[in-house]
Design a protein around this motif. Structure first.
Motif, PDB file in Angstrom:
ATOM      1  N   LEU A 133       0.793  -1.280   0.033  1.00  0.00           N
ATOM      2  CA  LEU A 133       0.086   0.058  -0.110  1.00  0.00           C
ATOM      3  C   LEU A 133       0.965   1.179   0.021  1.00  0.00           C
ATOM      4  O   LEU A 133       0.345   2.263  -0.641  1.00  0.00           O
ATOM      5  CB  LEU A 133      -0.911  -0.028   1.130  1.00  0.00           C
ATOM      6  CG  LEU A 133      -1.984  -1.140   1.274  1.00  0.00           C
ATOM      7  CD1 LEU A 133      -2.766  -0.814   2.586  1.00  0.00           C
ATOM      8  CD2 LEU A 133      -3.001  -0.845   0.055  1.00  0.00           C
ATOM      9  N   GLY A 134       1.902   1.309   0.610  1.00  0.00           N
ATOM     10  CA  GLY A 134       2.821   2.423   0.608  1.00  0.00           C
ATOM     11  C   GLY A 134       2.886   2.917   2.077  1.00  0.00           C
ATOM     12  O   GLY A 134       3.403   4.115   2.210  1.00  0.00           O
ATOM     13  N   GLN A 185     -18.544   7.096  -3.460  1.00  0.00           N
ATOM     14  CA  GLN A 185     -18.052   8.055  -2.179  1.00  0.00           C
ATOM     15  C   GLN A 185     -17.013   7.430  -1.529  1.00  0.00           C
ATOM     16  O   GLN A 185     -16.081   8.229  -1.001  1.00  0.00           O
ATOM     17  CB  GLN A 185     -19.215   7.908  -1.181  1.00  0.00           C
ATOM     18  CG  GLN A 185     -20.620   8.717  -1.744  1.00  0.00           C
ATOM     19  CD  GLN A 185     -20.565  10.239  -1.774  1.00  0.00           C
ATOM     20  OE1 GLN A 185     -19.392  10.890  -2.460  1.00  0.00           O
ATOM     21  NE2 GLN A 185     -21.084  10.834  -1.042  1.00  0.00           N
ATOM     22  N   ILE A 186     -16.684   6.265  -1.359  1.00  0.00           N
ATOM     23  CA  ILE A 186     -15.610   5.570  -0.771  1.00  0.00           C
ATOM     24  C   ILE A 186     -14.415   6.224  -1.399  1.00  0.00           C
ATOM     25  O   ILE A 186     -13.381   6.629  -0.775  1.00  0.00           O
ATOM     26  CB  ILE A 186     -15.573   4.200  -0.800  1.00  0.00           C
ATOM     27  CG1 ILE A 186     -16.569   3.622   0.537  1.00  0.00           C
ATOM     28  CG2 ILE A 186     -14.088   3.374  -0.392  1.00  0.00           C
ATOM     29  CD1 ILE A 186     -16.977   2.149   0.341  1.00  0.00           C
ATOM     30  N   ARG A 187     -14.292   6.146  -2.618  1.00  0.00           N
ATOM     31  CA  ARG A 187     -13.330   6.661  -3.326  1.00  0.00           C
ATOM     32  C   ARG A 187     -13.067   8.296  -3.156  1.00  0.00           C
ATOM     33  O   ARG A 187     -11.808   8.706  -3.209  1.00  0.00           O
ATOM     34  CB  ARG A 187     -13.417   6.486  -5.196  1.00  0.00           C
ATOM     35  CG  ARG A 187     -13.254   4.820  -5.223  1.00  0.00           C
ATOM     36  CD  ARG A 187     -13.274   4.596  -6.613  1.00  0.00           C
ATOM     37  NE  ARG A 187     -14.386   4.825  -7.489  1.00  0.00           N
ATOM     38  CZ  ARG A 187     -15.213   4.144  -7.686  1.00  0.00           C
ATOM     39  NH1 ARG A 187     -15.160   2.956  -7.199  1.00  0.00           N
ATOM     40  NH2 ARG A 187     -16.423   4.472  -8.412  1.00  0.00           N
ATOM     41  N   VAL A 245      -8.191  -1.735  -3.461  1.00  0.00           N
ATOM     42  CA  VAL A 245      -7.135  -1.774  -2.822  1.00  0.00           C
ATOM     43  C   VAL A 245      -6.042  -1.392  -3.851  1.00  0.00           C
ATOM     44  O   VAL A 245      -5.146  -0.389  -3.304  1.00  0.00           O
ATOM     45  CB  VAL A 245      -6.620  -3.195  -2.571  1.00  0.00           C
ATOM     46  CG1 VAL A 245      -5.060  -3.551  -2.005  1.00  0.00           C
ATOM     47  CG2 VAL A 245      -7.702  -3.787  -1.346  1.00  0.00           C
ATOM     48  N   ALA A 246      -6.043  -1.568  -5.232  1.00  0.00           N
ATOM     49  CA  ALA A 246      -5.367  -0.748  -6.053  1.00  0.00           C
ATOM     50  C   ALA A 246      -5.260   0.688  -6.124  1.00  0.00           C
ATOM     51  O   ALA A 246      -4.450   1.410  -6.289  1.00  0.00           O
ATOM     52  CB  ALA A 246      -5.540  -1.750  -7.365  1.00  0.00           C
ATOM     53  N   ARG A 258      -3.411   2.117  -3.286  1.00  0.00           N
ATOM     54  CA  ARG A 258      -1.981   2.131  -3.586  1.00  0.00           C
ATOM     55  C   ARG A 258      -1.711   3.257  -4.484  1.00  0.00           C
ATOM     56  O   ARG A 258      -0.655   3.693  -4.230  1.00  0.00           O
ATOM     57  CB  ARG A 258      -1.809   0.604  -4.236  1.00  0.00           C
ATOM     58  CG  ARG A 258      -0.316   0.232  -4.494  1.00  0.00           C
ATOM     59  CD  ARG A 258      -0.137  -1.043  -4.954  1.00  0.00           C
ATOM     60  NE  ARG A 258      -0.558  -2.169  -4.157  1.00  0.00           N
ATOM     61  CZ  ARG A 258      -1.649  -2.901  -4.539  1.00  0.00           C
ATOM     62  NH1 ARG A 258      -2.164  -2.816  -5.634  1.00  0.00           N
ATOM     63  NH2 ARG A 258      -1.907  -3.643  -3.439  1.00  0.00           N
ATOM     64  N   ARG A 259      -2.476   3.537  -5.486  1.00  0.00           N
ATOM     65  CA  ARG A 259      -1.939   4.393  -6.475  1.00  0.00           C
ATOM     66  C   ARG A 259      -2.233   5.695  -5.801  1.00  0.00           C
ATOM     67  O   ARG A 259      -1.178   6.687  -6.383  1.00  0.00           O
ATOM     68  CB  ARG A 259      -2.993   4.342  -7.687  1.00  0.00           C
ATOM     69  CG  ARG A 259      -2.854   3.139  -8.702  1.00  0.00           C
ATOM     70  CD  ARG A 259      -3.533   3.365  -9.879  1.00  0.00           C
ATOM     71  NE  ARG A 259      -2.940   4.354 -10.687  1.00  0.00           N
ATOM     72  CZ  ARG A 259      -3.567   5.450 -11.318  1.00  0.00           C
ATOM     73  NH1 ARG A 259      -4.836   5.906 -10.765  1.00  0.00           N
ATOM     74  NH2 ARG A 259      -2.882   6.317 -11.921  1.00  0.00           N
ATOM     75  N   LEU A 260      -3.306   5.923  -4.927  1.00  0.00           N
ATOM     76  CA  LEU A 260      -3.388   7.289  -4.236  1.00  0.00           C
ATOM     77  C   LEU A 260      -2.022   7.555  -3.461  1.00  0.00           C
ATOM     78  O   LEU A 260      -1.486   8.630  -3.515  1.00  0.00           O
ATOM     79  CB  LEU A 260      -4.450   7.171  -3.588  1.00  0.00           C
ATOM     80  CG  LEU A 260      -5.670   7.529  -4.060  1.00  0.00           C
ATOM     81  CD1 LEU A 260      -6.988   7.377  -2.972  1.00  0.00           C
ATOM     82  CD2 LEU A 260      -6.080   9.013  -4.659  1.00  0.00           C
ATOM     83  N   ILE A 261      -1.654   6.612  -2.654  1.00  0.00           N
ATOM     84  CA  ILE A 261      -0.513   7.003  -1.873  1.00  0.00           C
ATOM     85  C   ILE A 261       0.822   7.041  -2.631  1.00  0.00           C
ATOM     86  O   ILE A 261       1.741   7.854  -2.358  1.00  0.00           O
ATOM     87  CB  ILE A 261      -0.378   5.536  -1.045  1.00  0.00           C
ATOM     88  CG1 ILE A 261      -1.451   5.686   0.139  1.00  0.00           C
ATOM     89  CG2 ILE A 261       1.117   5.707  -0.010  1.00  0.00           C
ATOM     90  CD1 ILE A 261      -1.515   4.336   1.004  1.00  0.00           C
TER      91      ILE A 261
END
Length: 643
Positions: free
Chosen positions: A161-162, A469-471, A524-525, A528-531
């Motif tokens: 996740l980072g 909304q979660i995103r 989850v991906a 990961r991309r956000l972090i």
């Protein structure tokens, strides 16, 4: 208790005790093998009772008994029959009768080449987790479920996740059982562990054999993976509760010194909601807390602390909030604690609310305003655009004075205390009946939204909106200045089935179901991309507030932003202050129920994130007319971005 070349030296503070006994226990035995009365003429110096014992092995246990005035009206609750725990004990075990004993010795530990990661605040991404809950579910598939060692097996997930820091819910030793339900009398677990019996000992229930060795092994493994360890510590109250609570340690040793007592009645002041309040204004308590913090840093290589109800540590003996609390200043200035992260929960149950005003620049603070304003914005509460923009920019209204910066703000949308993220978009009110308090416990107002139906739904439109909304929440968290904190399981839609106060739910309400990671692989991906995106764009996490040169605000249809308008929508262009401007960003947020359009010059732009799913990452946006669907976030970059 300390070991020396001759044996072991015991020292216990009690100002008001008239007699003291030292008890020794052989390993595994319930009755003491020796009991030594301490002569006040030879075994007391000032207010310290002490004795040196030879011939007892390091595997022996010890405890004490104390006698003195039994005058609750004066704050004294001595009872010579009670077996009491040394407040400075470093290794303890709970007994079948629910008393505690301390081990006389702790084994050596080989730290090897352990090095603290020392991540800067601007690099930090925190993951709040419960040691037992993270690996106790059968789906965890670990060799040591619910244990310190079990968490080691989940480090690859954190790395993927980072995550840079794990914030562990309390690992200070606590009773496994909680008071029974006042409604129907059913037994309850002390799952969260916010009721310490000892400030310096690791909780034995998270270990297979030796909690000191196994917690250190976990910390060493996390450090090797580049992940810091932040302990959620509780110094504001203890498991001894109020007048009806058990006598385990401080209450039986010197109740009137260790706790805030009403002088006219002897009753406990309760600024914690847990029945008692530790009197942190007293030097004896100062010394204990500082010793505990140093112990965790020196002996356990801990990287930081999150202080539960931290404003209690700044109250005087009568509960008055002090303008310059000595203990808080001492913690911040202590040379041994100089390199660790300090995080305050800057409020308490007595009505204190010090977010942004917590003393000193060294303290970061849980930002409840970020949590509430971001929730209200995305729920669609009118007039939240200005507040949302302020939180996005690091909460300068709270942290803009006195030398503080955006990284004094720990940004969170969810935490252990409240709904999970999946529940935040699935429930309009709490469902805490199983806690045994007639659904009266937990936050009364969560600013949540069930998006059409209370609880689980198989309606595709409702499910899609909840996912969107979660995103939106996750994206907002990761692009905001300040330090983001992610609740364990929010990356894969972990649910507590609407329970917003799962403190006593040691069951699948609270446990991390690892099947969700595969079931929600796309989310989850996304996390990961956000972090990774945040890490690749330091402008988002800079330790300074934005200026007018850094950020340009955009309203809908080319107009000015409506800061207090009924619709919650805002756009901005962020300048990275680099020579070529290659990572110039544009971000748009539409919490209204209609598609809205923004005018964006200077393109072409490339999509990085679109929470509606309408535009894939990497798509070139040539038009100046940006259509933003309802309840959607959009992040663009002036050049394509690849992880």
């Amino acid at each position: 208790m300390t070991a020396n070349e001759r044996g072991h030296n015991f020292a216990i503070f009690s100002r008001h005790a008239t007699a003291m006994w030292l008890l020794l226990f052989r390993p595994g035995e319930s009755e003491p093998c020796a009991e030594f009365p301490l002569d006040p003429l030879t075994h007391r110096t000032g207010e310290i009772w002490h004795a040196e014992v030879t011939g007892a092995g390091a595997d022996f246990d010890y405890a004490v008994r104390a006698n003195g005035p039994a005058r609750p009206d004066l704050g004294h609750r001595f009872d010579a029959s009670r077996v009491l725990l040394d407040p400075y004990a470093c290794d303890v075990r709970e007994q079948p009768d629910r008393s505690f004993r301390a081990r006389m010795g702790t084994p050596e530990f080989d730290w090897g080449d352990d090095r603290r990661p020392h991540h800067g605040w601007s690099e930090t991404v925190i993951y709040e987790a419960h040691v037992r809950g993270l690996t106790w579910h059968e789906s965890a598939g670990v060799a040591h479920p619910g244990r310190y060692l079990g968490l080691i097996e989940k480090i690859p997930h954190l790395q993927s996740l980072g995550i840079t820091a794990v914030e562990l819910l309390p690992v200070q030793a606590f009773p496994c059982a909680a008071p029974a339900s006042p409604v129907d009398g059913h037994a309850r677990a002390n799952y969260w562990g916010y009721d310490p019996v000892c400030f310096m000992a690791p909780h034995p229930g998270y270990a297979d054999v030796d909690p000191t060795i196994e917690l250190k092994t976990l910390i060493r493994a996390l450090h090797k993976a580049g992940i810091e360890v932040i302990l959620d510590v509780v110094f504001n109250h203890t498991a001894e509760g109020g007048a009806a609570g058990p006598t385990l340690s401080l209450k039986g040793l010197d109740n009137a010194t260790y706790y805030m007592i009403e002088p006219e009645t002897g009753e406990y002041h309760d600024f914690t909601g847990c029945g008692n309040t530790v009197d942190c204004s007293r030097p004896v308590v100062h010394a204990l807390i500082i010793a505990a913090l140093r112990h965790w840093v020196v002996d356990y290589h801990v990287d930081g602390f999150r202080f539960d109800l931290a404003t209690v540590l700044g109250r005087d003996s009568d509960g008055t909030l002090l303008p310059r609390p000595p203990l808080l200043e001492e913690i911040a200035e202590d040379p041994i604690l100089g390199g660790v992260k300090l995080i305050a929960e800057a409020w308490d149950a007595g009505g204190a609310e010090e977010v942004g005003r917590f003393p000193g620049v060294r303290w970061a603070e849980w930002n409840s305003y970020f949590r509430d304003d971001v929730r209200r914005f995305w729920r669609g509460d009118p007039g939240m655009t200005g507040a949302f923009a302020t939180r996005l920019c690091g909460s300068q209204d709270l942290f803009g004075d006195g030398g503080k910066t955006p990284v004094n703000s720990i940004n969170l949308v969810t935490s252990h205390d409240g709904f999970t993220l999946a529940d935040l978009v699935s429930y309009g009110h709490r469902h805490n009946e199983a806690n045994g308090d007639a659904n009266r416990d937990g936050p009364a107002q969560s600013h949540s939204d069930n998006n059409g139906v209370e609880g689980p739904s198989d309606d595709p439109e409702i499910v899609a909106m909840r996912d969107r909304q979660i995103r939106n929440f996750l994206l907002t968290l990761m692009v905001s200045r300040g330090v983001p904190m992610l609740l364990a399981g929010d990356e894969c839609k972990r649910t507590q089935r609407g329970n917003s106060n799962a403190w006593c739910q040691d069951n699948d309400v609270s446990w991390f179901d690892w099947r969700l990671v595969a079931d929600n692989a796309e989310l989850v991906a996304f996390v990961r991309r956000l972090i990774a995106f945040r890490r690749a764009h330091p402008v988002l996490s800079a330790e300074r507030f934005y200026t007018a040169e850094d950020i340009t605000w955009l309203g809908a249809d080319g107009g000015e932003p409506q800061w207090q308008g009924a619709d919650n929508l805002i756009g901005c262009v962020i300048e990275p202050r680099c020579a070529d401007g290659a990572d110039r960003l544009a971000m748009f947020f539409n919490a209204s129920e209609e598609t809205r359009r923004f005018l964006l010059a200077g393109g072409p732009w490339y999509v990085v994130f679109d929470t509606s799913g309408a535009m894939p990452a990497g798509r070139r946006v040539a038009s100046e007319n940006i259509a933003l669907p309802a309840r959607c976030s959009l992040v663009l970059r002036i050049t394509p971005w690849k992880e």
